[in-house]
Design an enzyme around this catalytic site. Structure first.
Site, mmCIF file in Angstrom:
data_model
loop_
_atom_site.group_PDB
_atom_site.id
_atom_site.type_symbol
_atom_site.label_atom_id
_atom_site.label_comp_id
_atom_site.label_asym_id
_atom_site.label_seq_id
_atom_site.Cartn_x
_atom_site.Cartn_y
_atom_site.Cartn_z
ATOM 1 N N LYS A 67 28.116 50.750 37.186
ATOM 2 C CA LYS A 67 27.872 49.387 36.704
ATOM 3 C C LYS A 67 26.573 48.845 37.288
ATOM 4 C CE LYS A 67 29.984 45.800 38.902
ATOM 5 N NZ LYS A 67 29.069 44.738 39.389
ATOM 6 N N ASN A 68 26.423 48.955 38.605
ATOM 7 C CA ASN A 68 25.278 48.307 39.247
ATOM 8 C C ASN A 68 23.953 49.032 39.005
ATOM 9 O OD1 ASN A 68 26.905 46.278 40.095
ATOM 10 N ND2 ASN A 68 27.037 46.947 42.228
ATOM 11 N N ARG A 126 25.832 36.930 38.308
ATOM 12 C CA ARG A 126 24.583 36.762 39.063
ATOM 13 C C ARG A 126 23.535 37.804 38.723
ATOM 14 N NH1 ARG A 126 23.114 37.244 43.320
ATOM 15 N NH2 ARG A 126 22.391 35.303 44.173
ATOM 16 N N CYS A 183 29.156 31.930 44.475
ATOM 17 C CA CYS A 183 29.670 33.275 44.311
ATOM 18 C C CYS A 183 30.815 33.472 45.290
ATOM 19 C CB CYS A 183 28.536 34.263 44.604
ATOM 20 S SG CYS A 183 29.059 35.967 44.601
ATOM 21 N N ARG A 237 24.460 33.450 48.227
ATOM 22 C CA ARG A 237 23.577 34.563 47.866
ATOM 23 C C ARG A 237 22.261 34.024 47.325
ATOM 24 N NH1 ARG A 237 27.139 38.583 44.311
ATOM 25 N NH2 ARG A 237 25.338 39.931 44.547
ATOM 26 N N ASP A 274 30.252 47.069 49.367
ATOM 27 C CA ASP A 274 31.132 47.096 48.194
ATOM 28 C C ASP A 274 32.382 47.954 48.405
ATOM 29 O OD1 ASP A 274 29.439 45.398 46.881
ATOM 30 O OD2 ASP A 274 28.491 46.931 45.643
ATOM 31 N N ARG A 288 36.062 43.398 35.886
ATOM 32 C CA ARG A 288 34.592 43.302 35.946
ATOM 33 C C ARG A 288 33.969 44.580 36.477
ATOM 34 N NH1 ARG A 288 32.233 38.242 38.911
ATOM 35 N NH2 ARG A 288 30.424 39.424 38.232
#
Ligand code: EPZ
Length: 424
Positions: free
Chosen positions: A24-25, A95, A119, A124, A311, A403
């Site tokens: 995802k990131n 974000r 957040c 952040r 994470d 998500r």
């Protein structure tokens, strides 16, 4: 928003094969990179997640045509950018929308992106993103909650230090890196983020014709080019999802073949798991993770890559909650990222928070309870705890899990989990 809940029956022992999805990131900044080159880019392997969907909406809103093909690849036609504006209504939901700023600025010479709001994992800021872009020659001001960036006379290469109080910044590096590919002259980014997602973005940009060297190191050198071509690129596997599955094998004293995972991206995690008694063997395109004993305690400090990832902090807290002995977990990236502490405590974990550290006193068992998902990694920690806990755990606000993890119940149930999704 669908308010689904999970009912999770425990304890279970996981065994079998799970496949890790694309990252995802890594996908999000690569989707933003499509804006740099007019034409049709193709991203292969992106997961079907709400964050990816929201990013597609952001791209559609600025004028791109975004489609999911039957084979799962995403096509982004960025021939026309109608309005270089990242709207509040979209960015407030995610974000990561901030990483459209650099590409829009480079493509159009002007961009507006809503300043991201609050957040769940703490404050952040994006000050380093803005400092980096202004050092490339953009004028930046804040207007009605929007970041307004203007590079009237074009972006110019520069030597830029991107370190901050908590080390490097992942999306800040992505923003400045993307903008620098089309700047005039050479840019040097010092203290660049080294996360595999940034490495993947840089490889994708080079496939588009960018000239980036030092990839994977904290010193990126970018020779600006006049134009880039659209990409056709396959994203790397999601190392955080892989690490979550590894922790799932360990917490259930199970054995999982975690497929499509690059151990090289997970060395800090593999090292930690081995030190607490988990065995991990490389196997074809993944690894086999097995655990037959109660895990030992360990101390974990989250750090920028290649250190232990923030994470996975919550998921490892769930795992260490059942360890033999006491562990200390120190959060050095997001000092307030501890929403899961109170929820895990409801499941009989013995946790004591001290500033940005948590002392975990291992307990013999966790006990099911109704709990609330918060940010997506905290929610994954609750799923892990529920797999090992005695009784039926009910997790509310499952959309947080959705998500970051695609249909997690459909992937863990075939290997022994008992998770049912209900619409509230
Ligand atoms: C990325 O966020 C990830 N998001 C996060 O994953 C991840 O937790 C984080 O990197 C750290 O690895 C995406 O890739 C979409 P940072 P990012 O800028 O880039 C401070 C998940 O669960 N900072 O590297 O926003 C910041 O406050 C998400 O998938 C500044 O001070 O994180 C933090 O302390 C959550 N000023 C540190 O740097 C800035 O301008 C690192 O944050 C920017 C950051």
């Amino acid at each position: 928003m669908a308010m689904d809940i999970f009912r999770i029956e425990g304890p279970v022992r996981l065994s079998g094969t799970v496949a890790v999805n694309g990252s995802k990131n890594a996908s999000l900044p690569i989707m933003a990179a499509a804006v740099l080159a007019p034409g049709v880019s193709v991203l292969k392997g992106a997961p079907q997640l709400s964050d990816i969907f929201v990013f597609s909406q952001l791209l559609t809103d600025i004028g791109c045509k975004v489609n999911r093909r039957p084979d799962g690849s995403i096509t982004i036609d960025s021939t026309i950018i109608e309005k270089p504006v990242g709207e509040y209504d979209i960015v407030r939901r995610m974000r990561a929308g901030i990483c459209i700023l650099g590409p829009l600025l480079a493509r159009r010479g002007k961009a507006e992106v809503s300043m991201p709001g609050g957040c769940a994992i703490g404050y952040r800021p994006v000050d380093i993103h803005l400092r980096g872009l202004s050092e490339l020659g953009a004028q930046i001001r804040l207007e009605n909650g929007y970041i307004v960036a203007d590079a009237g006379r074009g972006l110019r290469g520069n030597e830029i230090f991107l370190g901050g109080p908590f080390g490097s910044t992942v999306l800040g590096t992505a923003n400045v890196l993307m903008a620098a590919t089309l700047a005039k002259g050479t840019t040097v980014i010092e203290s660049a983020a080294c996360e595999p997602e940034i490495t993947d973005l840089a490889h994708c940009l080079n496939s588009m014709g960018a000239k980036i060297s030092g990839i994977g190191s904290p010193r990126l050198v970018i020779e600006g080019v006049n134009k880039l071509q659209p990409f056709n690129y396959r994203v790397i596997p999601d190392r955080i999802e892989a690490g979550t599955f590894m922790a799932a094998a360990a917490i259930t004293k199970g054995c999982l073949h975690v497929n499509n995972c690059r151990l090289a991206d997970l060395m800090a995690v593999v090292d930690k798991l081995r030190s607490i008694g988990v065995t991990i063997e490389a196997e074809n395109s993944g690894c086999i993770v097995a655990c037959s004993v109660r895990v030992h305690s360990a101390d974990i400090t989250t750090q920028p890559y290649p250190g232990f990832p923030t994470d996975l902090q919550a998921q490892f807290m769930a795992l260490l909650a059942l360890a033999e002995g006491n562990s200390i977990i120190i959060e050095k990236i997001f000092p307030d990222r501890f929403m899961h502490v109170a929820e895990l405590s409801r499941m009989a974990a013995n946790l004591r928070k001290e500033g940005s550290a948590v002392i975990v006193s291992g307990v013999g068992k966790l006990i099911a309870a109704p709990v609330m998902a918060s940010d997506l990694r905290a929610s994954a920690a609750l799923v892990l705890a529920a797999l090992a806990a005695e009784g039926e755990t009910v997790i509310n606000r499952v959309y947080h899990i959705d998500r970051g993890y695609e249909k997690i119940e459909q992937r863990l149930n075939p290997v022994g989990a008992k998770i049912t999704r209900e619409s509230d």
